[in-house]
Design a protein around this motif. Sequence first.
Motif, PDB file in Angstrom:
ATOM      1  N   ILE A  21       7.052  -1.006  12.294  1.00 58.06           N
ATOM      2  CA  ILE A  21       6.331  -0.195  11.310  1.00 58.06           C
ATOM      3  C   ILE A  21       6.040   1.163  11.939  1.00 58.06           C
ATOM      4  N   THR A  50       4.604 -10.601   3.853  1.00 52.18           N
ATOM      5  CA  THR A  50       5.385  -9.906   4.901  1.00 52.18           C
ATOM      6  C   THR A  50       6.224 -10.877   5.732  1.00 52.18           C
ATOM      7  N   ASN A 106       8.621  -2.802   4.330  1.00 50.07           N
ATOM      8  CA  ASN A 106       7.947  -1.546   4.657  1.00 50.07           C
ATOM      9  C   ASN A 106       7.652  -0.701   3.428  1.00 50.07           C
ATOM     10  N   LEU A 140       4.373  -2.159   2.418  1.00 52.34           N
ATOM     11  CA  LEU A 140       3.319  -1.791   3.367  1.00 52.34           C
ATOM     12  C   LEU A 140       2.903  -0.333   3.206  1.00 52.34           C
ATOM     13  N   GLU A 141       3.856   0.544   2.934  1.00 46.06           N
ATOM     14  CA  GLU A 141       3.508   1.960   2.754  1.00 46.06           C
ATOM     15  C   GLU A 141       2.652   2.155   1.512  1.00 46.06           C
ATOM     16  N   ARG A 158       0.688  -0.173   0.284  1.00 45.25           N
ATOM     17  CA  ARG A 158      -0.612  -0.749   0.659  1.00 45.25           C
ATOM     18  C   ARG A 158      -1.433   0.255   1.468  1.00 45.25           C
ATOM     19  N   ARG A 159      -0.769   1.004   2.337  1.00 45.83           N
ATOM     20  CA  ARG A 159      -1.486   2.015   3.122  1.00 45.83           C
ATOM     21  C   ARG A 159      -2.161   3.025   2.203  1.00 45.83           C
ATOM     22  N   ARG A 184      -3.583  -4.172   9.699  1.00 45.69           N
ATOM     23  CA  ARG A 184      -2.419  -3.294   9.570  1.00 45.69           C
ATOM     24  C   ARG A 184      -1.550  -3.720   8.402  1.00 45.69           C
ATOM     25  N   LYS A 185      -1.327  -5.015   8.235  1.00 45.24           N
ATOM     26  CA  LYS A 185      -0.472  -5.492   7.156  1.00 45.24           C
ATOM     27  C   LYS A 185      -1.143  -5.329   5.791  1.00 45.24           C
ATOM     28  N   GLY A 193      -2.647  -2.588   5.155  1.00 41.73           N
ATOM     29  CA  GLY A 193      -2.592  -1.152   4.941  1.00 41.73           C
ATOM     30  C   GLY A 193      -3.628  -0.356   5.690  1.00 41.73           C
ATOM     31  N   GLU A 198      -4.377   1.090   8.562  1.00 43.38           N
ATOM     32  CA  GLU A 198      -3.844   1.550   9.841  1.00 43.38           C
ATOM     33  C   GLU A 198      -4.948   2.087  10.750  1.00 43.38           C
ATOM     34  N   GLY A 246       0.783 -11.186   6.318  1.00 40.40           N
ATOM     35  CA  GLY A 246       0.507  -9.986   5.542  1.00 40.40           C
ATOM     36  C   GLY A 246      -0.957  -9.800   5.222  1.00 40.40           C
TER      37      GLY A 246
END
Length: 663
Positions: A260, A346, A362, A365-366, A368-369, A471-472, A474, A476, A593
Amino acid sequence: MEATREIYWNVGHGVTPLMYLLAFLSMGVCAWGFYRRLPFYLMGQPLNRLDALSRRAAIFLKNTFGQIRVREVPVPGTQHALFFWGFLLLFIGTLLVMVQADFTDPLFALRFLKGKFYLGFKIVLNAAGIAAILTMLGLGIRRFIGRPEGLVTAWDDYVIHLLLLVILVTGFCVEGVRMAVTELHQNPWLARFSFGGLPVAHLMDGIDPDTQRAAHRFLWWFHFLLAMSFIVLIPFTKLKHLFTTPANYLFTDLRPKGAIDTIDLEDESRETYGVAGVNEFTWKHIYDADACMACKRCQDRCPAWQTGKPLSPMKVVQQVGEVAFGAPRENLVEKVTRDVLWACTTCRACQTICPAHIEHVNKILEMRRHLALMQGEFPGDEVRAAEANYEVNGNPFGIAPAARGDWRDGLDLAVAGEGDEFDVLYFVGCYASFDKRNQAVARNFSRICAAAGIKVGILGKEEVCCGEPSRKLGNEYLYQMQARQNIETMQGYQVKKVVTTCPHCFNTLARDYRDLGFEAEVEHYTTFLDRLIADGKLGIKPQELNCTYHDSCYLGRYMDIYAAPRRVLDACGASIAEMDKSRHESFCCGGGGGRILAEERIGTRISEARIGMAAATGAPVLVANCPFCLTMFEDGIKTGGFEEKIQVQDLAEVVLQRLNLPG
């Protein structure tokens, strides 16, 4: 009579100018069709996917011409591969005819399509054509008659299948009519080598020669124009994957699986995090939509989809394409929906089976971020509470850090910072530190190490969560805060070797922490125990155990560790009844995840589905190697009504029961 034939028989070399004009026009339209999509890819952020070209070329050649990933699903995959190889051979044969007829013969009086080479040429091309027709019929039956659930059929599917089938059939018709005039009676021995066109030759036998010639000219042009139409249609239909999928093999992510991007949180020029619009994705994420074959393999493997959640990895990829190519300003998160994004575990089952090297996880995940960092959203209040506990106490349970090492009472363990030396640092993780069921795993692993003469150290209250669940989900920011704290602590004690009983901690420390400067060796306890047994450091007394074994996603698909835990079980005397979904096809427990922190409100429980698979083997014991899996399976046994059918044990428990230890 030498085996050969007259090229351009009955149509004459005078057709070549018009033929090449139409061919170049068709290829020009095809090239323009792809070129017009380039600006949409370039909406995305830059990304270098042309480094290590030799390695990328090897992946491209293996998967394009070997159809390796395509054939991983045996029946339709093999059919697709046979069709590809058949059509490829026919294309190569057409090129050879063109080279002789329009270049080597008129320029150098060189003819190579003769004699034994010509006979082999005819056998190969006729076999290839028949194979292509049969596989196309098989694929058509699967798509239009016995269509599997979830396989979406659009207008271009009908056009593509019909067009390809007619091209193949008319090719044999052209050959057969020519043979009826030139070979069937004049050279019947040679005609037998064209076994695909021979039935047509017999069918046309006895018809007036002028009619035969007229039919041949019509079929020749009809076949040629169909072939040109095929070239024109490629960039405007699903046929585009003929080019986009092989190119995607060149663009594959060469980083360790599951890598990631680590956000630079110190970059003050950055205004947003994550992805809400397609322009915030890299160009590769947009390009993936064109590489997608819509084969639904990812959807079929997705544990969320299989248990009634709205997540279809295939649909997510397609929705990225729909927004990018149709409404670039649309909010992608709203298009995909939150329920879809939060359903992902995930597990990477989608990416493992994808024949086009598409990067599903990914993308999710992006997005989710964006939800976590820009909008402060999480799947539910229980997750929000867990995230708050992480921030305050370094674990999701809200228990004071001072209690993190309480599980070790009665064990001879060193605590970093208290002066004792140790051979390996045991990164315990949150569940083995605080969850009663998983604390037993931590104690068992520690006893095994003691039996092997290995001094184990822990960080105790200085350890915090590795950050993987955050992290999973989102978050970070929280992940990096926890990761940097752990790294600083371990570097301060000059830790060289870390062992963990959690695949999520293992993956995070061994791979993700590298981006933040962590360099110590990290190992999962399954390979650690496997090596101890192989080196004769553990006196195992095998005892019979009828069990099944679960390959956790983060140890299997992420780290490719399948053999070591099975060797350990074998050394313990266990007999493994494998589940239908095992090794790289393993079915997720539902806890990845960040889902370990969230209630499962939609569909059936993933853990119950997996326990059902384990119970179906008839084995009374399910062996796990992950605290998340252990927790999810204990819950799944209770909620699914499997108490009388199966129980869960951790691998460390199985090993400990077979050691000669006091008490």
